[in-house]
Design a protein around this motif. Structure first.
Motif, PDB file in Angstrom:
ATOM      1  N   ASN A 198       0.865  -1.172   0.000  1.00 38.92           N
ATOM      2  CA  ASN A 198       0.000   0.000   0.000  1.00 38.92           C
ATOM      3  C   ASN A 198       0.902   1.221   0.000  1.00 38.92           C
ATOM      4  O   ASN A 198       2.120   1.101   0.158  1.00 38.92           O
ATOM      5  N   ASP A 403      -2.535  -5.228  12.047  1.00 40.39           N
ATOM      6  CA  ASP A 403      -3.407  -4.654  11.019  1.00 40.39           C
ATOM      7  C   ASP A 403      -4.854  -4.579  11.512  1.00 40.39           C
ATOM      8  O   ASP A 403      -5.768  -5.158  10.904  1.00 40.39           O
ATOM      9  N   GLU A 412      -5.419   3.024   3.401  1.00 38.06           N
ATOM     10  CA  GLU A 412      -6.287   1.860   3.197  1.00 38.06           C
ATOM     11  C   GLU A 412      -7.767   2.247   3.242  1.00 38.06           C
ATOM     12  O   GLU A 412      -8.635   1.389   3.016  1.00 38.06           O
TER      13      GLU A 412
END
Length: 450
Positions: A198, A403, A412
């Motif tokens: 990401n 996470d 995200e």
């Protein structure tokens, strides 16, 4: 570490018992509590006076603008999550953030975990009611359990002993990771392995490549890399449970002065910072560096009263003010406090907690925060200090190396629907690993522009 101290010093360490003590559990059995704390007093210290002294010097450097404090970790640690993997992930996250801040901001970073002791939390209400059943509120694993049963919610002094053991194993693992080569700055790429792609991780990889090139240059120039193999990593927690903190206060054999040996750095919360209260009294008598949380209702008189109690002689690095104003108020409230303390002349290190003043409830009912709002408070903190010509000394953040999906936003794009995916905190929402890195890059830009 302990020696026989003068009677007046020993008596002073118990003076807090004569003062108002906010947010203490209602222990059901005084004899059991006394037995547990008596046992604690016989156990070894978790940290040592020399380590606390070293940290005090580094916080003095942060106060002068010669270093920057990065303090991060769980809102409330739990016994169940005191595992090697979770501890390593938090350490790795803080090391990665520190690498970003050091390389991007050009300052040495003082690394400190909200770890190895953050097992208790103040609660607004002593009781919690569900479906007509009322039980004591959950106050953290050092006091009671989270399951909503009478057995779990009854405060248990034996949990103080369990908190010590979990703190000890956590500190042992922290020392193994940070002194055993894992924290070597030449491993910046290894710290990022295993994470999915990401923008935050990609940006970190670019920075890691730049650090690699700098390392190769230094190696070609004959620089000795031994100093890079280890890092100093300090522990901290809110000194909330007075019976525990009192039992962990010992007299240093070198100097004959008291130190709290439960952590290197202890702070007093926004709800327990009364200058004439028990928490301030107990911590005023130990030599550790001390922090105090300051919320938006804090006045200049409040701040100076805390200076008088906690750092009357103006020792650099002794006192840190951790501001938690909220993004909407920091630019209005903080300037007056900084001006009053600066005019007084006794130094304080100013640190921003951008988490606690920005808690909201999502439409689906989750207690959360928005990353953009959190970062806005950090920007406001820097703006105030830049305008006044004072020093923004550090950052105090609730984060995890996992996470989780507890804070909205970030690359995200965690939204309200995503919160349910992995919402694991038992108290307050934490930044996940990639959101923590995003914050580090943002703050590095602020440091570069300082």
């Amino acid at each position: 570490m302990s020696i026989k101290a003068p009677e007046d010093v020993l008596a002073g360490l118990q003076h807090w018992r004569n003062l108002p003590a906010a947010h203490q559990p209602e222990w059901p059995d005084a004899a059991e509590l006394s037995a547990a704390t008596t046992e604690l007093r016989e156990w070894p210290p978790l940290v040592f006076a020399g380590e606390a002294d070293s940290l005090r010097g580094k916080l003095a450097a942060a106060q002068r603008g010669e270093a920057f404090l990065l303090q991060g970790g769980d809102c409330a640690e739990t016994f169940a999550e005191s595992t090697a993997d979770r501890i390593r992930n938090k350490i790795r996250t803080i090391l990665q953030m520190a690498a970003v801040l050091t390389y991007g901001g050009g300052l040495p970073v003082v690394k400190m975990g909200r770890m190895a002791g953050q097992y208790a939390k103040p609660r607004s209400n002593n009781l919690e009611t569900r479906d007509g059943v009322t039980l004591p509120a959950y106050r953290g694993d050092a006091v009671n359990g989270h399951p909503f049963t009478e057995a779990a919610r009854t405060p248990d002094p034996q949990r103080l002993l369990r908190a010590y053991h979990h703190s000890a194993t956590t500190i042992n693992l922290i020392r193994a990771f940070t002194q055993g080569g894992y924290a070597d700055l030449r491993l910046v790429h290894d710290w990022n392995r295993g994470f999915m792609s990401n923008p935050a991780y990609a940006r970190y990889e670019v920075l890691a490549g730049e650090i690699d090139r700098a390392m190769r240059f230094m190696n070609a120039a004959g620089v000795d890399f031994d100093a890079l193999k280890t890092v100093d990593f300090y522990t901290s927690h809110e000194a909330l449970l007075l019976e525990y903190e009192s039992a962990m206060t010992r007299i240093d054999s070198r100097t004959g002065t008291p130190y709290n040996t439960s952590g290197h750095f202890l702070w007093i919360g926004e709800r327990t910072r009364q200058a004439d209260g028990a928490h301030v009294d107990l911590l005023s008598r130990v030599r550790n560096p001390i922090g105090v949380k300051l919320g938006p209702t804090t006045t200049g008189d409040d701040a100076l009263a805390l200076v008088d109690r906690l750092n009357p002689d103006g020792e650099p690095g002794r006192l840190t003010f951790i501001t938690r104003m909220g993004a909407g108020r920091i630019r209005d409230v903080l300037p007056g406090l900084v001006e009053r303390v600066t005019a007084d002349g006794r130094p304080a290190t100013w640190v921003c907690d951008p988490m606690h003043g920005n808690t909201i409830t999502s439409p689906s009912g989750y207690k959360t925060r928005e990353l953009a709002t959190v970062l806005d408070e950090v920007h406001g903190f820097f703006e105030v200090h830049h305008a006044l010509g004072t020093v923004p000394g550090g950052l105090h953040v609730e984060l995890t190396g996992d996470d989780v999906t507890e804070v909205l936003g970030g690359s995200e794009e965690v939204d309200d629907a995503a919160l349910a995916r992995r919402y694991e905190t038992l108290v307050d929402p934490r930044l996940n690993h990639q959101q923590s890195l995003e914050m580090a890059f943002d703050v590095a830009e602020l440091l570069r522009d300082r």
